[in-house]
Enzyme design. Structure first.
Site, mmCIF file in Angstrom:
data_model
loop_
_atom_site.group_PDB
_atom_site.id
_atom_site.type_symbol
_atom_site.label_atom_id
_atom_site.label_comp_id
_atom_site.label_asym_id
_atom_site.label_seq_id
_atom_site.Cartn_x
_atom_site.Cartn_y
_atom_site.Cartn_z
ATOM 1 N N ARG A 41 -7.122 -15.836 -11.992
ATOM 2 C CA ARG A 41 -7.659 -15.104 -10.843
ATOM 3 C C ARG A 41 -8.455 -13.889 -11.330
ATOM 4 O O ARG A 41 -7.945 -13.057 -12.084
ATOM 5 C CB ARG A 41 -6.526 -14.678 -9.904
ATOM 6 C CG ARG A 41 -5.778 -15.868 -9.330
ATOM 7 C CD ARG A 41 -4.618 -15.452 -8.446
ATOM 8 N NE ARG A 41 -5.060 -14.831 -7.209
ATOM 9 C CZ ARG A 41 -4.223 -14.443 -6.243
ATOM 10 N NH1 ARG A 41 -2.919 -14.592 -6.407
ATOM 11 N NH2 ARG A 41 -4.683 -13.891 -5.138
ATOM 12 N N SER B 98 -12.848 -9.460 -2.538
ATOM 13 C CA SER B 98 -11.530 -9.272 -1.945
ATOM 14 C C SER B 98 -11.333 -7.809 -1.557
ATOM 15 O O SER B 98 -11.605 -6.898 -2.338
ATOM 16 C CB SER B 98 -10.441 -9.692 -2.931
ATOM 17 O OG SER B 98 -9.179 -9.264 -2.482
ATOM 18 N N ASP C 286 -6.231 -15.088 5.872
ATOM 19 C CA ASP C 286 -4.882 -15.571 5.570
ATOM 20 C C ASP C 286 -4.296 -16.462 6.662
ATOM 21 O O ASP C 286 -3.293 -17.148 6.429
ATOM 22 C CB ASP C 286 -3.933 -14.393 5.323
ATOM 23 C CG ASP C 286 -4.072 -13.829 3.920
ATOM 24 O OD1 ASP C 286 -4.689 -14.488 3.070
ATOM 25 O OD2 ASP C 286 -3.555 -12.723 3.674
ATOM 26 N N ARG D 279 1.894 -19.832 1.668
ATOM 27 C CA ARG D 279 1.276 -20.116 2.967
ATOM 28 C C ARG D 279 1.074 -21.623 3.202
ATOM 29 O O ARG D 279 1.047 -22.072 4.337
ATOM 30 C CB ARG D 279 -0.041 -19.355 3.108
ATOM 31 C CG ARG D 279 0.158 -17.849 3.030
ATOM 32 C CD ARG D 279 -0.873 -17.059 3.780
ATOM 33 N NE ARG D 279 -0.731 -15.633 3.506
ATOM 34 C CZ ARG D 279 0.198 -14.846 4.034
ATOM 35 N NH1 ARG D 279 1.077 -15.366 4.872
ATOM 36 N NH2 ARG D 279 0.266 -13.566 3.725
ATOM 37 N N ARG E 298 0.835 -1.200 0.000
ATOM 38 C CA ARG E 298 0.000 0.000 0.000
ATOM 39 C C ARG E 298 0.877 1.261 0.000
ATOM 40 O O ARG E 298 0.634 2.212 -0.746
ATOM 41 C CB ARG E 298 -0.930 -0.003 1.229
ATOM 42 C CG ARG E 298 -2.093 -0.984 1.120
ATOM 43 C CD ARG E 298 -2.691 -1.310 2.486
ATOM 44 N NE ARG E 298 -3.939 -2.056 2.362
ATOM 45 C CZ ARG E 298 -4.008 -3.356 2.087
ATOM 46 N NH1 ARG E 298 -2.897 -4.056 1.889
ATOM 47 N NH2 ARG E 298 -5.182 -3.961 2.011
#
Length: 415
Positions: free
Chosen positions: A104, A150, A298, A372, A27
């Site tokens: 995606r 999202s 997450d 992950r 960001r």
């Protein structure tokens, strides 16, 4: 690279320094491109942030040709850069990525930007990257999109908002998910002097033409990366302590809910001197825990593996965004946990794990090009030896992960 992990015990008092949050870094990198007087400290060393930084640096080079920018697996970069390049007048880029990235969806964000006046077209399949963006001055200020998408779509719009002549009034339709990530974006905007409001389902961001003097911001370390140490602490002996830096109690990151969630697994979080100390206080008896993770999806993989390692069942909900991540994380969890001997049921937005008393040894965990998956399953080595396939995938968010595990007592060998 496949790695075999073993560990009988974690060093009783371990200390790890974790780099800046990937979410905050990406960001702030975009805001730095819009406001060059912004100076950033402790930025993430993840692949995703590196991709973002390179794309933004390259964007400063004047060109009259269409520029091809490949973000590889970096979903955040794809979303944020789509919005950024839509505002860059007289610039034309094609944003592309890996094979998985081309699967995606991006249509909701593209349509929202088109409401603002953006010129974006699809190069291959409608609704998916690669996309061609012809940057222009966006003159509209009102935009709406579904609230349950999202949060990166929403944040992408909010990040460019202060550079639009009338800012943005964003209406979210329906029930809002991932609120902490939206609030993180707004808080970072506030830190650089942008006026915002978030009332009901309407978010407003006022314009800010420039930051007149150098402004330094320090990125807090990544709570998602901390989750794996919470799991390690939970699976360790009573009395084990792991210190992580640099963290603050009033975090902008939604995953800081770990401190509360892991009390359930006997792990205490002590905030001190810009660090957190994780201490295993007691052991849990097998039962089933329910966690609603709308605001922190997450950490679902970490929690599911922790529960399995402890012999505890769990029911995790609010996980609908996991199906469009680096892989379909719900299906991937089901397949890999089942290989280890678990009984797992998944739906479009939930995972249910039954309590179990045994773990199959030396199972090879497929990572599906998902960082992950690799890191969430690593703590199981405290219970049985495990093999992590394509272990190098951790560089997407935490390049030093395997070295840090070695430093606290894990035995890791390449196969």
């Amino acid at each position: 690279m496949n790695l075999q992990l073993k560990s009988s015990i974690v060093n009783p008092q371990s200390s790890i320094s974790i780099t800046g949050s990937k979410s905050e870094t990406n960001r702030l990198l975009l805001l730095q491109a819009l406001y060059p007087n912004l100076v950033l400290e402790n930025i993430s060393n993840s692949d995703d942030s590196e991709v973002m930084a390179i794309a933004l640096q390259n964007s400063q080079l004047a060109t009259h040709n269409t520029q091809l920018i490949d973000v590889h697996h970096a979903g955040t970069a794809m979303r944020f850069l789509t919005a950024y390049f839509a505002t860059q007048e007289n610039r034309e880029v094609v944003l592309t990525g890996s094979v998985r990235m081309k699967e995606r969806p991006i249509q909701i964000l593209v349509e929202a930007l088109q409401q603002l006046g953006a010129e974006i077209t699809y190069e291959e399949n409608k609704g998916f990257p690669p996309i061609k963006i012809k940057g222009k001055k966006l003159t509209q200020s009102k935009v709406s999109l579904p609230a349950n998408v999202s949060s990166q779509y929403i944040s992408a719009l909010l990040l460019i908002a202060p550079k639009l002549e009338n800012g943005i009034e964003l209406t979210l339709k329906g029930e809002i998910t991932s609120v902490p990530y939206i609030k993180m974006t707004l808080a970072l905007l506030n830190e650089i002097g942008v006026e915002t409001s978030f009332v009901g389902n309407i978010i407003s961001v006022k314009p800010l033409s420039l930051i007149p003097y150098p402004l330094s911001l320090t990125v807090e370390s990544d709570w998602s990366s901390a989750s794996y140490y919470y799991s390690i602490a939970a699976l360790s002996e009573i009395g084990t302590e792991i210190t992580l830096s640099s963290y603050k109690q009033n975090s902008l990151q939604g995953d800081s809910t770990l401190a509360e969630i892991y009390k359930t697994f006997g792990v205490e979080t002590i905030f001190e001197n810009n660090s957190i100390r994780l201490r295993k206080k007691d052991n849990r008896q097998p039962t089933t825990d329910n966690f609603e993770l709308n605001n922190s999806p997450d950490i679902a993989q970490t929690i599911a593996v922790t529960c399995f390692g402890l012999g505890i069942g769990c029911h995790l909900t609010g996980l609908h965004t996991l199906k469009i991540k680096e892989t379909d994380r719900l299906e991937a969890l089901k397949v890999e946990l089942t290989k280890l001997g678990a009984n797992v049921l998944v739906t479009n937005d939930s995972l249910t794990l039954e309590p179990s008393s045994s773990i199959t040894e030396n199972v090879t965990i497929k990572t599906y090009q998902d960082h992950r998956m690799a890191m969430a399953f690593a703590p199981l080595a405290l219970k049985v030896p495990v093999i992590i396939e394509e272990a190098e995938v951790v560089s997407k968010s935490y390049p030093a992960f395997w070295e840090d595990l070695k430093s606290i007592g894990f035995t890791i060998s390449e196969l």
